[in-house]
Write a protein that holds these residues in place. Structure first.
Motif, PDB file in Angstrom:
ATOM      1  N   VAL A 297      27.027  69.814  -7.020  1.00  0.00           N
ATOM      2  CA  VAL A 297      26.885  69.221  -5.686  1.00  0.00           C
ATOM      3  C   VAL A 297      26.051  70.194  -4.863  1.00  0.00           C
ATOM      4  O   VAL A 297      26.494  71.304  -4.578  1.00  0.00           O
ATOM      5  CB  VAL A 297      28.257  68.990  -5.025  1.00  0.00           C
ATOM      6  CG1 VAL A 297      28.090  68.359  -3.655  1.00  0.00           C
ATOM      7  CG2 VAL A 297      29.142  68.110  -5.907  1.00  0.00           C
ATOM      8  N   ASN A 298      24.860  69.804  -4.511  1.00  0.00           N
ATOM      9  CA  ASN A 298      23.895  70.706  -3.877  1.00  0.00           C
ATOM     10  C   ASN A 298      24.304  70.971  -2.424  1.00  0.00           C
ATOM     11  O   ASN A 298      23.980  70.211  -1.518  1.00  0.00           O
ATOM     12  CB  ASN A 298      22.499  70.095  -3.937  1.00  0.00           C
ATOM     13  CG  ASN A 298      21.430  71.032  -3.404  1.00  0.00           C
ATOM     14  OD1 ASN A 298      21.725  72.107  -2.872  1.00  0.00           O
ATOM     15  ND2 ASN A 298      20.185  70.634  -3.532  1.00  0.00           N
ATOM     16  N   GLU A 299      24.976  72.109  -2.205  1.00  0.00           N
ATOM     17  CA  GLU A 299      25.476  72.420  -0.865  1.00  0.00           C
ATOM     18  C   GLU A 299      24.388  72.912   0.083  1.00  0.00           C
ATOM     19  O   GLU A 299      24.674  73.210   1.248  1.00  0.00           O
ATOM     20  CB  GLU A 299      26.615  73.435  -0.964  1.00  0.00           C
ATOM     21  CG  GLU A 299      27.838  72.864  -1.655  1.00  0.00           C
ATOM     22  CD  GLU A 299      29.034  73.792  -1.613  1.00  0.00           C
ATOM     23  OE1 GLU A 299      29.223  74.475  -0.584  1.00  0.00           O
ATOM     24  OE2 GLU A 299      29.775  73.846  -2.607  1.00  0.00           O
ATOM     25  N   ARG A 310      33.895  66.842  -1.296  1.00  0.00           N
ATOM     26  CA  ARG A 310      33.999  67.102  -2.729  1.00  0.00           C
ATOM     27  C   ARG A 310      35.422  66.847  -3.227  1.00  0.00           C
ATOM     28  O   ARG A 310      35.626  66.328  -4.335  1.00  0.00           O
ATOM     29  CB  ARG A 310      33.540  68.530  -3.020  1.00  0.00           C
ATOM     30  CG  ARG A 310      32.110  68.804  -2.516  1.00  0.00           C
ATOM     31  CD  ARG A 310      31.562  70.121  -3.000  1.00  0.00           C
ATOM     32  NE  ARG A 310      32.334  71.277  -2.578  1.00  0.00           N
ATOM     33  CZ  ARG A 310      32.198  71.892  -1.397  1.00  0.00           C
ATOM     34  NH1 ARG A 310      31.337  71.412  -0.494  1.00  0.00           N
ATOM     35  NH2 ARG A 310      32.905  72.967  -1.114  1.00  0.00           N
ATOM     36  N   GLN A 311      36.412  67.194  -2.418  1.00  0.00           N
ATOM     37  CA  GLN A 311      37.783  66.885  -2.795  1.00  0.00           C
ATOM     38  C   GLN A 311      37.992  65.372  -2.870  1.00  0.00           C
ATOM     39  O   GLN A 311      38.647  64.873  -3.794  1.00  0.00           O
ATOM     40  CB  GLN A 311      38.755  67.497  -1.780  1.00  0.00           C
ATOM     41  CG  GLN A 311      38.809  69.019  -1.820  1.00  0.00           C
ATOM     42  CD  GLN A 311      39.593  69.609  -0.657  1.00  0.00           C
ATOM     43  OE1 GLN A 311      39.768  68.959   0.379  1.00  0.00           O
ATOM     44  NE2 GLN A 311      40.056  70.843  -0.815  1.00  0.00           N
ATOM     45  N   ASP A 421      20.616  65.810  -5.126  1.00  0.00           N
ATOM     46  CA  ASP A 421      21.925  65.789  -4.470  1.00  0.00           C
ATOM     47  C   ASP A 421      23.006  66.248  -5.442  1.00  0.00           C
ATOM     48  O   ASP A 421      23.737  67.193  -5.177  1.00  0.00           O
ATOM     49  CB  ASP A 421      22.262  64.385  -3.962  1.00  0.00           C
ATOM     50  CG  ASP A 421      21.432  63.968  -2.770  1.00  0.00           C
ATOM     51  OD1 ASP A 421      20.976  64.851  -2.024  1.00  0.00           O
ATOM     52  OD2 ASP A 421      21.228  62.756  -2.581  1.00  0.00           O
ATOM     53  N   MET A 422      23.080  65.531  -6.571  1.00  0.00           N
ATOM     54  CA  MET A 422      24.049  65.860  -7.601  1.00  0.00           C
ATOM     55  C   MET A 422      23.380  65.699  -8.961  1.00  0.00           C
ATOM     56  O   MET A 422      22.495  64.862  -9.125  1.00  0.00           O
ATOM     57  CB  MET A 422      25.281  64.944  -7.509  1.00  0.00           C
ATOM     58  CG  MET A 422      26.058  65.074  -6.206  1.00  0.00           C
ATOM     59  SD  MET A 422      27.365  63.810  -6.023  1.00  0.00           S
ATOM     60  CE  MET A 422      28.462  64.227  -7.377  1.00  0.00           C
ATOM     61  N   THR A 423      23.779  66.520  -9.917  1.00  0.00           N
ATOM     62  CA  THR A 423      23.300  66.377 -11.292  1.00  0.00           C
ATOM     63  C   THR A 423      24.498  66.354 -12.224  1.00  0.00           C
ATOM     64  O   THR A 423      25.492  67.069 -12.008  1.00  0.00           O
ATOM     65  CB  THR A 423      22.369  67.535 -11.696  1.00  0.00           C
ATOM     66  OG1 THR A 423      23.079  68.780 -11.591  1.00  0.00           O
ATOM     67  CG2 THR A 423      21.137  67.583 -10.832  1.00  0.00           C
ATOM     68  N   VAL A 492      36.324  73.347  -4.805  1.00  0.00           N
ATOM     69  CA  VAL A 492      35.609  72.323  -5.578  1.00  0.00           C
ATOM     70  C   VAL A 492      34.079  72.483  -5.473  1.00  0.00           C
ATOM     71  O   VAL A 492      33.392  71.622  -4.921  1.00  0.00           O
ATOM     72  CB  VAL A 492      36.010  70.898  -5.129  1.00  0.00           C
ATOM     73  CG1 VAL A 492      35.560  69.873  -6.167  1.00  0.00           C
ATOM     74  CG2 VAL A 492      37.493  70.782  -4.896  1.00  0.00           C
ATOM     75  N   PRO A 493      33.518  73.581  -5.980  1.00  0.00           N
ATOM     76  CA  PRO A 493      32.062  73.733  -5.902  1.00  0.00           C
ATOM     77  C   PRO A 493      31.301  72.707  -6.735  1.00  0.00           C
ATOM     78  O   PRO A 493      30.110  72.502  -6.537  1.00  0.00           O
ATOM     79  CB  PRO A 493      31.828  75.146  -6.433  1.00  0.00           C
ATOM     80  CG  PRO A 493      33.033  75.452  -7.251  1.00  0.00           C
ATOM     81  CD  PRO A 493      34.165  74.746  -6.605  1.00  0.00           C
ATOM     82  N   MET A 494      31.995  72.071  -7.678  1.00  0.00           N
ATOM     83  CA  MET A 494      31.397  71.016  -8.483  1.00  0.00           C
ATOM     84  C   MET A 494      32.470  69.971  -8.764  1.00  0.00           C
ATOM     85  O   MET A 494      33.665  70.238  -8.611  1.00  0.00           O
ATOM     86  CB  MET A 494      30.814  71.579  -9.776  1.00  0.00           C
ATOM     87  CG  MET A 494      31.811  72.314 -10.637  1.00  0.00           C
ATOM     88  SD  MET A 494      31.023  73.371 -11.877  1.00  0.00           S
ATOM     89  CE  MET A 494      30.607  74.828 -10.911  1.00  0.00           C
ATOM     90  N   ILE A 495      32.054  68.794  -9.167  1.00  0.00           N
ATOM     91  CA  ILE A 495      33.012  67.740  -9.474  1.00  0.00           C
ATOM     92  C   ILE A 495      33.380  67.863 -10.943  1.00  0.00           C
ATOM     93  O   ILE A 495      32.618  67.486 -11.840  1.00  0.00           O
ATOM     94  CB  ILE A 495      32.434  66.346  -9.156  1.00  0.00           C
ATOM     95  CG1 ILE A 495      31.902  66.316  -7.724  1.00  0.00           C
ATOM     96  CG2 ILE A 495      33.499  65.279  -9.369  1.00  0.00           C
ATOM     97  CD1 ILE A 495      32.906  66.742  -6.665  1.00  0.00           C
TER      98      ILE A 495
END
Length: 533
Positions: A297-299, A310-311, A421-423, A492-495
């Protein structure tokens, strides 16, 4: 670190087939043994340890290059080019490798510790663009090289032809696991190439045909195959299988070709397990994964910075449904990057709760018209299914997710421009040593300086990780890692999605195959294989 991202454009370096074999993998020598194996994505065709991590390219490099240490299917370190595991001084500041004697490159030139010294200096040189440089930050002189005030790392030395030493500025227990698997490249081939040209030199992009691995690179024909032939100078002696063709096709096609005899070794989707088990002459084996599938998730994007978003994403996704539908139950939900003894038992599990997701979105006044784009490389059934489920379930709670299928070169551009945005991606080995989590999460390892694709930064997390890695006492070290895991889990830095079992299906003509949960290294013991029938 082997995150599964194809991060450079595909190319066709060899237009003419000079291999002596046809495209169907049939060798011109009737007695040659030829193995056809599935490659889950087309390689980016930059077969360089200095290039950003790319899973399919890593598969190729594991066959043509070699490293001081390897990781076995139990995720334990074992010696490869090294004669044994390294000796670590009592103060934790000196790491000494003894190298096996009498080894040669595939072109017959002797291999010595000077090649290791040359390679490790390339890995730390900022001119090569290597994102792995951060792994060596605690080596004496690495900071000066990073700053451009020195050309080589003073803490690397090769006092004789069979000894390589790393001298550290502070104890770093995890550096052995993090760097011991660095692929060694030939100084006698590359010494005259400027460091800034390493990412474009023909050796890495067209003909990496001098190595220490069990096979020698022959050609890459774009979207058709990577062709390799056995290395008669390999350290373990005679390699029995003469040729390997790695074929980048979709998992569905690979499974079908396994049934027709066109493919010998395939990583299969759990959804195909029942079909494959019914095939005559096919064996099935599996290994537990050491990494996991997730979305970054590109913060750096303002609308993605709130932790509650993200949560909410995690609560909104029924990960058990995803595991059951896409993987036939052959995976486990993940709630942190940490594994084994570094995994606390009191983490938030983010069980499926769309109402809780909506509550969090309402708290942050989320704009339901804000579009979030998820980019991924298609072709693997579980990841394709994961993308579809994410789209459906996030939209259901008011997060407008749009899917974008990309090719490796497109993903490269998105990453370099930080415009995604997200990968969706996977991989990594977080089972051998918890320190491997640091490069994907720390403030100091934002891409391209490391593997932190979310640009998350938490200084307390970093401090705990650094303290843990400098702590010799094992119980105290793992207590610190568990504290860091709780922070990562909360922020939650990533999903996090799932840790899949890696399932291999292969013809029973292959003897000696040992399933490995690391899908980028199925060939870890290929020198022990034979192909009968």
């Amino acid at each position: 670190m082997a995150m599964v991202l194809a991060v450079a454009a595909c190319s066709d370096p060899t237009q003419d087939d000079t291999s002596g074999s046809g495209d169907d993998g049939a060798s011109s020598g009737s007695e040659d043994t030829v193995l056809n194996a599935y490659l889950y994505q087309p390689p980016a065709a930059v077969f360089s340890p200095m290039a950003p991590a790319s899973g399919p390219d890593q598969v190729v490099m594991n066959l043509i290059f070699d490293s001081l240490l390897g990781v076995d299917p139990d995720y334990d370190l074992y010696p490869r080019l090294a004669a044994d595991l390294p000796e670590i001084s009592e103060d934790g500041l000196t790491i000494t490798y003894k190298i096996k004697e009498g080894l040669t490159w595939s072109d017959g030139e002797p291999f010595t510790s000077q090649d290791v010294l040359f390679t490790y200096n390339l890995m730390t040189n900022p001119d090569t663009g290597s994102p792995g440089a951060s792994k060596f930050a605690d080596v004496q002189g690495a900071a000066e090289v990073a700053a451009g005030t020195a050309e080589t790392v003073s803490g690397f030395s090769a006092p004789d032809d069979t000894t390589f030493v790393m001298t550290l500025t502070k104890p770093n227990i995890g550096i052995v696991a993090l760097t011991g698997n660095t692929m060694i490249v030939p100084e006698h081939i590359l010494a005259d190439i400027p460091a800034a040209d390493m990412d474009t030199t023909e050796f890495f992009t067209q003909s990496p045909n001098v190595g220490l691995g069990p096979y020698i690179f022959q050609e890459y024909k774009t979207d058709q195959h990577v062709h390799l032939v056995k290395n008669p100078s390999f350290r373990e002696g005679e390699v029995e299988i003469d040729e390997i063709y790695l074929r980048p096709v979709t998992s569905d096609v690979a499974t079908a070709q396994l049934g027709t005899g066109e493919m010998d070794l395939v990583q299969i989707s759990p959804a195909d397990l029942e079909t494959v088990e019914a095939m005559d002459g096919i064996e099935v084996g599996s290994g537990p994964g050491a990494g996991y599938i997730r979305t970054s998730v590109n913060e750096k994007k303002p609308y993605l910075q709130d932790v509650r978003l993200r949560q909410a994403m995690l609560y909104a996704v029924d990960r058990q449904q995803l595991i059951d539908e896409a993987l036939g139950g052959h995976a486990q939900p993940v709630n942190t990057s940490f594994m084994n003894d570094a995994l606390p038992d009191d983490l938030e599990t983010y069980d499926y709760d769309p109402d809780r997701a909506r509550e969090l979105l309402a708290e942050m006044n989320w704009d339901p018209n804000q579009v979030i784009e998820l980019s991924w490389i298609p072709g693997q059934r579980d990841r394709d299914t994961a993308a579809t489920i994410l789209e459906s379930q996030l939209n259901e709670v008011g997060i407008k997710l749009q899917l974008k299928q990309v090719q490796p070169g497109e993903l490269t551009d998105l990453m370099n421009n930080q415009s995604y945005d997200m990968t969706l991606y996977g991989g990594g080995n977080y089972a051998t040593d918890p320190w491997a989590v640091y490069p994907i999460n720390s403030c100091a390892t934002w891409f391209p300086n490391g593997g932190n694709l979310s640009y998350w930064c938490n200084e307390e997390f970093d401090q705990l990780m650094l303290e843990a890695n400098a702590t010799v006492d094992e119980a105290a070290r793992y207590d610190l890692y568990q504290q860091a895991a709780r922070i990562e889990n909360a922020e939650v830095p990533m999903i996090y999605l799932y840790n899949p079992d890696t399932i291999w299906a292969y013809t029973d003509d292959i003897k000696g195959f040992v399933p490995n949960g690391d899908f980028t290294n199925p060939f870890w013991n290929v020198q022990e294989w034979s192909l009968e029938g």
